[in-house]
Each structure stands twice: as C-alpha cells, then as structure tokens.
Design a protein around this motif. Sequence first.
Motif, PDB file in Angstrom:
ATOM      1  N   LEU A 180      37.655  38.461  21.867  1.00 23.86           N
ATOM      2  CA  LEU A 180      37.116  39.602  21.126  1.00 23.86           C
ATOM      3  C   LEU A 180      37.724  40.927  21.570  1.00 23.86           C
ATOM      4  O   LEU A 180      37.383  41.981  21.027  1.00 23.86           O
ATOM      5  CB  LEU A 180      35.592  39.655  21.295  1.00 23.86           C
ATOM      6  N   HIS A 181      38.599  40.894  22.582  1.00 21.61           N
ATOM      7  CA  HIS A 181      39.180  42.119  23.131  1.00 21.61           C
ATOM      8  C   HIS A 181      40.663  42.177  22.790  1.00 21.61           C
ATOM      9  O   HIS A 181      41.445  41.336  23.236  1.00 21.61           O
ATOM     10  CB  HIS A 181      39.003  42.150  24.650  1.00 21.61           C
ATOM     11  N   PRO A 182      41.095  43.176  22.031  1.00 23.63           N
ATOM     12  CA  PRO A 182      42.496  43.213  21.587  1.00 23.63           C
ATOM     13  C   PRO A 182      43.513  43.379  22.714  1.00 23.63           C
ATOM     14  O   PRO A 182      44.684  43.070  22.532  1.00 23.63           O
ATOM     15  CB  PRO A 182      42.527  44.421  20.642  1.00 23.63           C
ATOM     16  N   LYS A 183      43.085  43.853  23.896  1.00 20.88           N
ATOM     17  CA  LYS A 183      44.016  44.061  25.004  1.00 20.88           C
ATOM     18  C   LYS A 183      44.061  42.882  25.975  1.00 20.88           C
ATOM     19  O   LYS A 183      44.873  42.879  26.908  1.00 20.88           O
ATOM     20  CB  LYS A 183      43.633  45.327  25.779  1.00 20.88           C
ATOM     21  N   ALA A 184      43.211  41.895  25.795  1.00 18.97           N
ATOM     22  CA  ALA A 184      43.149  40.775  26.737  1.00 18.97           C
ATOM     23  C   ALA A 184      44.461  39.990  26.742  1.00 18.97           C
ATOM     24  O   ALA A 184      45.092  39.788  25.703  1.00 18.97           O
ATOM     25  CB  ALA A 184      41.987  39.854  26.389  1.00 18.97           C
ATOM     26  N   MET A 330      40.114  36.081  34.724  1.00 23.10           N
ATOM     27  CA  MET A 330      40.727  34.817  34.308  1.00 23.10           C
ATOM     28  C   MET A 330      41.340  34.880  32.921  1.00 23.10           C
ATOM     29  O   MET A 330      42.208  34.066  32.591  1.00 23.10           O
ATOM     30  CB  MET A 330      39.699  33.689  34.381  1.00 23.10           C
ATOM     31  N   SER A 331      40.903  35.839  32.086  1.00 24.20           N
ATOM     32  CA  SER A 331      41.452  35.913  30.729  1.00 24.20           C
ATOM     33  C   SER A 331      41.882  37.317  30.319  1.00 24.20           C
ATOM     34  O   SER A 331      42.776  37.468  29.500  1.00 24.20           O
ATOM     35  CB  SER A 331      40.431  35.379  29.711  1.00 24.20           C
ATOM     36  N   TYR A 332      41.246  38.361  30.853  1.00 20.82           N
ATOM     37  CA  TYR A 332      41.653  39.729  30.506  1.00 20.82           C
ATOM     38  C   TYR A 332      42.911  40.104  31.280  1.00 20.82           C
ATOM     39  O   TYR A 332      43.928  40.470  30.701  1.00 20.82           O
ATOM     40  CB  TYR A 332      40.522  40.714  30.814  1.00 20.82           C
ATOM     41  N   GLY A 333      42.852  40.011  32.601  1.00 25.40           N
ATOM     42  CA  GLY A 333      44.000  40.331  33.424  1.00 25.40           C
ATOM     43  C   GLY A 333      43.576  40.688  34.835  1.00 25.40           C
ATOM     44  O   GLY A 333      42.418  41.040  35.082  1.00 25.40           O
ATOM     45  N   HIS A 334      44.523  40.583  35.767  1.00 21.86           N
ATOM     46  CA  HIS A 334      44.219  40.901  37.164  1.00 21.86           C
ATOM     47  C   HIS A 334      45.476  41.481  37.809  1.00 21.86           C
ATOM     48  O   HIS A 334      46.469  40.777  37.988  1.00 21.86           O
ATOM     49  CB  HIS A 334      43.780  39.644  37.908  1.00 21.86           C
ATOM     50  N   SER A 335      45.433  42.756  38.157  1.00 24.45           N
ATOM     51  CA  SER A 335      46.581  43.400  38.798  1.00 24.45           C
ATOM     52  C   SER A 335      46.138  44.074  40.096  1.00 24.45           C
ATOM     53  O   SER A 335      46.138  45.287  40.226  1.00 24.45           O
ATOM     54  CB  SER A 335      47.245  44.406  37.859  1.00 24.45           C
ATOM     55  N   GLY A 336      45.723  43.252  41.038  1.00 27.38           N
ATOM     56  CA  GLY A 336      45.357  43.751  42.356  1.00 27.38           C
ATOM     57  C   GLY A 336      44.099  44.594  42.331  1.00 27.38           C
ATOM     58  O   GLY A 336      43.089  44.220  41.732  1.00 27.38           O
ATOM     59  N   ALA A 337      44.151  45.777  42.968  1.00 37.03           N
ATOM     60  CA  ALA A 337      42.966  46.638  43.054  1.00 37.03           C
ATOM     61  C   ALA A 337      42.428  47.012  41.681  1.00 37.03           C
ATOM     62  O   ALA A 337      41.229  47.252  41.519  1.00 37.03           O
ATOM     63  CB  ALA A 337      43.301  47.896  43.852  1.00 37.03           C
ATOM     64  N   ALA A 338      43.317  47.057  40.687  1.00 33.70           N
ATOM     65  CA  ALA A 338      42.872  47.392  39.336  1.00 33.70           C
ATOM     66  C   ALA A 338      41.990  46.309  38.725  1.00 33.70           C
ATOM     67  O   ALA A 338      41.221  46.580  37.798  1.00 33.70           O
ATOM     68  CB  ALA A 338      44.073  47.646  38.432  1.00 33.70           C
TER      69      ALA A 338
END
Length: 386
Positions: A180-184, A330-338
């Motif tokens: 449901l999230h266009p940026k995921a 797990m699906s949106y994104g993971h970039s360290g501290a962010a």
Amino acid sequence: MPRKKHTARITGVADTAMGELPGSTALGLHAEATNAALKDAGLKAQDIDGVLCGYSMTVPHLMLSSVFSEYYGISPSFNTAIQAGGATACIMLANAVALVESGACRHVLCVTGDNRLTGMTRDGAVAALATVGHPEFEQPYGMSVPASYALVAQAYLHRYGITRDELSAIAVSARKHAALHPKATKRDPLTLTEVSESRVIASPLRLLDCCLISDGGAAVIVSAADAARDTRNPVRVLGSGQGHTHEHIMAAPSLTDFGCKASSAMAFAQAGVTAQDIDVAEIYDSFTITLLAELESIGFFEKGEAGKAALAGELSQGGRLPTNTHGGLMSYGHSGAAGGAFHIVEAVHQLRGEADARQVPGAQLSFVHGDGGILSAHCSLVLGKD
C-alpha cells in the motif's frame, strides 16, 4: 516519582526514495532528507540550532554530525552523533526532546542516512556487522548477527511452541502493508510458503525472515512547544523510555524478555496510557523474531501469542494492532540508522492522517520502538495528535 510530562513536538518528518539508489551518498541522503523535513515543517535551515546524526557504514567518521553540518552549511549551537544500532533514531529523538525542553535549543534536526546497498560490497557489510559480536567470546567462533537472532528464535520455538507459519506471518503482514506504500522496496505479494521455503540463513531464520539492505535517509525535526506554533502540523511526544539489559547475546539475562519491557513501561507511564490504548505501532523488525519477541515483551500480546495474532491478521489493517504500516524493515527498507527513523516518519504520517491507502482510521496514539545490537539497546516512544 512521576516523570514530568513532555512538551516537545515533532514538527517535520521526511524520508527519501528507498532501495537501490545508484549514485547516492550517505551525506547526500542526509541532505535530501533534511531538505524535505524542513519543507514539511515550514522551517528554514537557519532555524535549526541543534543537529543530531546517527552513524554511517559507508562514511564511518567519528564526528558524523560535524561532518554533515559542514556539508550542509549550518553552524548549530548543539551538535553530536549518537550510535546505538537500530535504537539510534528513537534515542536521537528522545535526546532532541530533552534539548528543546531544557531550553538549550528551539529546533533540533535528527537526520540519518546511508547508501548501504550501492555503497558497500557484500564482504564489506559482513565485516562491518561482525564487530557487533564480543571480540573474545563470539567473534573468534564465527558468531553473526543473524545467528544471534536465531538463538532467540530457537529459544522461542522451544519454550512457547511457536510454529514456522507464525514466524512467516510476521513477514507476510509487513508485505501487505508495503503493497500500500508507493515508496516501499518490496511490494509484490508474499505467502507463508514463500517465507518458509526461502533459503536458510541461520536456522530457523530464512532469507525472508530477514530485513532488507537499502539506500535511503530520513529526518525528523523536534521543536519546543512555543516554537512549534507556526509549523504546519505538529505531533506531540507524550512519553519516552529506555531499557538496556546487555550488549552481547552471550550476556543476555533472558532470551525471551528484553529491555523493551522496561523502556515501554516508562513511555506508557509518562504518557498516561497503556498498551491497549495504542492505535498503531511502528516497531523495529530486523528479523521476524525481533518483532514477535518485542510485541510480547512490551505487553501487546501474551507470551506465545504474537505469532498467532499475526496469522489471524491482527497486525494488519483492520486488525487489533496495525503494526509497521509502511512495511517495516523487511519490506519497506533498511539503511542503517535510518531504518528506525522510517518507523518514526510513518507514525507521524498516521497521526496526521497522511498515510493514504494504509491509513489507520481515527489513529490518535502511536507507539514507536527501536532496538539496537542483539535486542540490546531499547528506546520506546508514545506519540499523539496535538
């Protein structure tokens, strides 16, 4: 003694594009997120008198906040970097609250970002994360971050009889929200079978039990109550708390109870609410077991029940506790501290009613939680509509 009520407001939030961003840099992502957060708040760069940065794996500078301030062209009166793994963003926000409520600052920028996907080799990423293990009693024996979390998962399976499908349901629930999230980063449908049949990383954790590695950045601006009056749509910080029981998994007093139990209790008490009052939760989910264990330690579900709740759809839209409504790590994104900052951004969007198709109707209270290390450092926040 009861803790004094918070008065600080979150006045601006933003995150960048997510996933694989060729040509991106850590400092560029910091700047992009800052620009967007200032615009969201209706503030100018010169309004910022406090800057808090996290850490970067691609720019591992000892003074990242000073480096960013120089890069961005600002000279804040308060400036420091905080490093607490996945708890960094929430701890940054808690520190920003203290700064504005003490009168030291008026507007504090909390900014995070890294290009971990395109800016690091796989071997480089593995080497960087290897430092999490104890240098004498874990690193020499090949202990990894996934293996440490797998210990927790094995303990849960043994003690509470959790099934493979219950772990998989955590990932499936996240993917439903991400769709449901266009940026995921990941929006394609995901099934229980696909999760349970993905390749083993550290038994019982499989590939789709693990968070993504992404490029991306996020920024949050915290303002003093009177300084927030002229901003667009502030959100109250109602409660905060931290809990720290160990650093290395070999020293953890329990594999089923963690510091989030104490941190959440402090945050709920200060806000004057309970877990049952929360409308939407954004909780750090580096692995499926991370979210499952934290949901239970925090008190949203009884021990051994969070996986069953996920299977029953209770973490999804329309369920008892919509959780990680942006899709999580797990699906949106993971970039360290962010990664932890994305949870804060989503919580603010939910409380403002800006979450579009993933909006939780009538959301008044949001719970945000970050954990760093191997369920080591914990910081909990309760946010509410102003």
